[in-house]
Design an enzyme around this catalytic site. Sequence first.
Site, mmCIF file in Angstrom:
data_model
loop_
_atom_site.group_PDB
_atom_site.id
_atom_site.type_symbol
_atom_site.label_atom_id
_atom_site.label_comp_id
_atom_site.label_asym_id
_atom_site.label_seq_id
_atom_site.Cartn_x
_atom_site.Cartn_y
_atom_site.Cartn_z
ATOM 1 N N HIS A 70 1.056 -9.600 6.046
ATOM 2 C CA HIS A 70 1.783 -8.340 5.943
ATOM 3 C C HIS A 70 1.007 -7.267 6.708
ATOM 4 C CE1 HIS A 70 3.063 -9.891 1.686
ATOM 5 N NE2 HIS A 70 3.626 -10.569 2.664
ATOM 6 N N TYR A 133 -8.477 -3.333 -2.892
ATOM 7 C CA TYR A 133 -8.301 -2.650 -1.615
ATOM 8 C C TYR A 133 -7.988 -1.178 -1.851
ATOM 9 C CZ TYR A 133 -3.592 -4.686 -2.517
ATOM 10 O OH TYR A 133 -2.420 -5.121 -3.077
#
Length: 471
Positions: A70, A133
Amino acid sequence: MTEYGKQLAVTETTIPGLVVFDLPVHGDARGWFKENWQREKMTAQGLADFGPVQNNISFNDAVGTTRGIHAEPWDKWVSVATGRIFGAWVDLREGPSFGAVYTTELDPSKAIFVPRGVGNSYQTLEPDTAYTYLVNDHWSPDAAYSFLNLADETAAIAWPIPLADVEISPKDLAHPRLQDVTPIPPKRILVLGANGQLGRALRAEYGDAPHIEYADRTTLDLSSPDLAAARRWRDYGTIVNAAAYTKVDLAETPEGRRDAWAANVAGVSALARIAAAHGVTLVHVSSDYVFDGTSDSPYTEDDAVCPLGVYGQTKAAGDQVVATVPRHYIVRTSWVIGEGGNFVRTMASLAERGIDPKVVDDQVGRLTFTDDIARGIRHLVETGAEYGTYNLTGAGDPQSWADIARRVFEITGHDPARVTGVSTEEYFASAQGPVAPRPRNSVLSTARIEAAGARLTPTEDALAAYLAPAG
């Protein structure tokens, strides 16, 4: 096993902007500790201060769990909390690196910075693996993603565990091959004042690329209380402010003073707030009028400003505001010449009509053509030059307005002796209406921008080209 005691270090990869960090992990029999993200230390290692605003965690129960490729519209800082993962990154951005692949393993002692538009995928190599993240935009269901099939033959990723043997979502398996992926364009560039003389030069420089947006006061009102919601500002990488109030003499009137402060300070302040809040680079065009012109040498970017009139005061104030934006370029210029009415066109017209003008000969500077300013702005932005203030004018020896007028007469085939030099006081002695004070020395040192690699056109060449017959 996680390696303890590493020094903080950076490794560049085959994908531009994708950077691997070795992280110091301190551990013993009780467990371990690390500074997972430390802004001061990591920016000192060359990482851009990407301004994270959200922290996410992905937990994977079983070995082999594989999440698809992605590419997202934000930057990410990815690191492992527990376990170990194999990561694969594919550049899906427009440009020569489109399709480039990089792979590596991540454990708690290694992290990676993933720039916007680089596709990322992770395969779990140990049970109970969690990775985190940081991202510099808030997740939105309306965000534009790009996807790549995990099994794409062109990328040819060497997965440690064959894809036939792992847990993958049907959606990830249905993503397109590289040949069918539409490359992700750069972040948007917004040019304000797009119908002015510099705005037209910027249109010619940047063209009609899909990521370039041009606006004027009718399409974006900087005084609007809704400015913060007028655009999805995280989609923009750069704002070039080519809009300004430039009526130097009218600025000395009550109405002009209000308009000058509104455009050159209040409007600029609104842009500065937007740019600082969203990590946007703000390019602001300034003027030699921020100086009083009493120096005996060219003005440098570090010289203290001391404006004489209202226009110069508003430009100096705007500069100070822009300087507070973390990512900014203040491009200071002088004696601007572009399309439309200007000094050069006026002198050429007088020469042709047989009129012998009196022209000021005690103000000295350099002409700057808008094409040069547009090229210089693009150079600073695209090369990632150090943020700050840059003087940008034409190259060559300084001249007075009378010198330039004589050269215009000469280039157009007329006798330069027809131009008579006069003092500033004599020239304006019979002026009707307000007259703003002018700096006598408008010469700006261009050493800094030349050291940054910008090429400045000699004024003599630019003037000759500007006056050349069309066709």
